[in-house]
Write an enzyme that holds these catalytic residues in place. Sequence first.
Site, PDB file in Angstrom:
ATOM      1  N   TYR A  37       0.838  -1.207   0.000  1.00  0.00           N
ATOM      2  CA  TYR A  37       0.000   0.000   0.000  1.00  0.00           C
ATOM      3  C   TYR A  37       0.865   1.245   0.000  1.00  0.00           C
ATOM      4  O   TYR A  37       1.936   1.271   0.617  1.00  0.00           O
ATOM      5  CB  TYR A  37      -0.918   0.005   1.224  1.00  0.00           C
ATOM      6  CG  TYR A  37      -2.069  -0.953   1.066  1.00  0.00           C
ATOM      7  CD1 TYR A  37      -3.293  -0.521   0.565  1.00  0.00           C
ATOM      8  CD2 TYR A  37      -1.933  -2.307   1.391  1.00  0.00           C
ATOM      9  CE1 TYR A  37      -4.347  -1.413   0.402  1.00  0.00           C
ATOM     10  CE2 TYR A  37      -2.974  -3.200   1.226  1.00  0.00           C
ATOM     11  CZ  TYR A  37      -4.184  -2.738   0.726  1.00  0.00           C
ATOM     12  OH  TYR A  37      -5.221  -3.610   0.551  1.00  0.00           O
ATOM     13  N   PHE A  38       0.388   2.261  -0.686  1.00  0.00           N
ATOM     14  CA  PHE A  38       1.078   3.546  -0.767  1.00  0.00           C
ATOM     15  C   PHE A  38       0.199   4.633  -0.158  1.00  0.00           C
ATOM     16  O   PHE A  38      -1.025   4.531  -0.168  1.00  0.00           O
ATOM     17  CB  PHE A  38       1.379   3.888  -2.234  1.00  0.00           C
ATOM     18  CG  PHE A  38       2.428   2.995  -2.835  1.00  0.00           C
ATOM     19  CD1 PHE A  38       3.754   3.398  -2.901  1.00  0.00           C
ATOM     20  CD2 PHE A  38       2.098   1.731  -3.305  1.00  0.00           C
ATOM     21  CE1 PHE A  38       4.725   2.562  -3.431  1.00  0.00           C
ATOM     22  CE2 PHE A  38       3.065   0.884  -3.833  1.00  0.00           C
ATOM     23  CZ  PHE A  38       4.381   1.307  -3.898  1.00  0.00           C
TER      24      PHE A  38
END
Lengths: 180, 180
Positions: A37-38
């Site tokens: 995830y960013f």
Amino acid sequence: MIEVEVKAKVKNFSDIKEKLIEMGAQKIKDEYQSDTYFNAHDRDFGVTDEALRIREIPENSGKRFILTYKGAKMDDLSKTRQEVEVDITDSENMALILINLGFKKAAVVTKDRSIYHLDEFIITLDTVHGAGIYVEIETDVEDGKDTTDSLNQIFEIYKTMGIEDGFERRSYLELLGAPK
Amino acid sequence: MIEVEVKAKVKNFSDIKEKLIEMGAQKIKDEYQSDTYFNAHDRDFGVTDEALRIREIPENSGKRFILTYKGAKMDDLSKTRQEVEVDITDSENMALILINLGFKKAAVVTKDRSIYHLDEFIITLDTVHGAGIYVEIETDVEDGKDTTDSLNQIFEIYKTMGIEDGFERRSYLELLGAPK
């Protein structure tokens, strides 16, 4: 595309697997998923309720990579939200592009997922490493179309499976204590 | 990866094509490229000298799609800069993800490109719709490695081709009057 989705925490999968067979659900496959995830630099996706991730799925001799954006949840009952996906050929270069654009790696979520189909619904049995076991039921609805019928049908399927509580709107990322 | 690249505006391709044959360059292919450029909402890529684009290339019965990020130019002579690319399966969904993340479509640049190889160099003859005809010579250098030798070799190739002026550091996007 709108992803209409409801998740429930469960105790074990054995009764559920029996129910799925009784209901005529078709097992499609088992897969291991690793999701990176960013987060953005100019807003916190944990606050805006968005998600940006690169999923890696080992397949045959190689890996499949998918970039996914999820918009904010659209109701208080479910995880229904806009979802846009694109297959990519290289997760490292995709991550490098995102980082150059100002995004930061936030967390990695890994799980073993068994995938079933029942009519237009996808039912997944997820063993999320570090967060327990969950059932997810989802279906896609075109942008702009009403999602109420799909949502009601999902709760009907849960009822038939004997699941009437344990519903969970938080993402696996949140359940693992990381920002969304 | 660092893309070491020099571009030159030329008057016609016929002498250049003869020179390429004399030099032993190999024609690889002709292709039509349609590049959709995006700009950020929190900074102007025209000012930061970055570029973000989705390239579409018709291939066989379908299309190839490539997402590319280019960093700021690294010297005053050439277009040498960081370049990161990833093939994607769907340009519409990729654009939708970028727009959801806050990027905006800035411009579309289309061109006909003939691609030649000469040792480790790629030489392209570009007919850019609305901006004229150009030769580009480029090669890739690993991140952190010195680019001087490659740059000198590129200018040597230009000299052998009889091209000693008309060098152009502006992108096709800038030459077309759009922000970078």
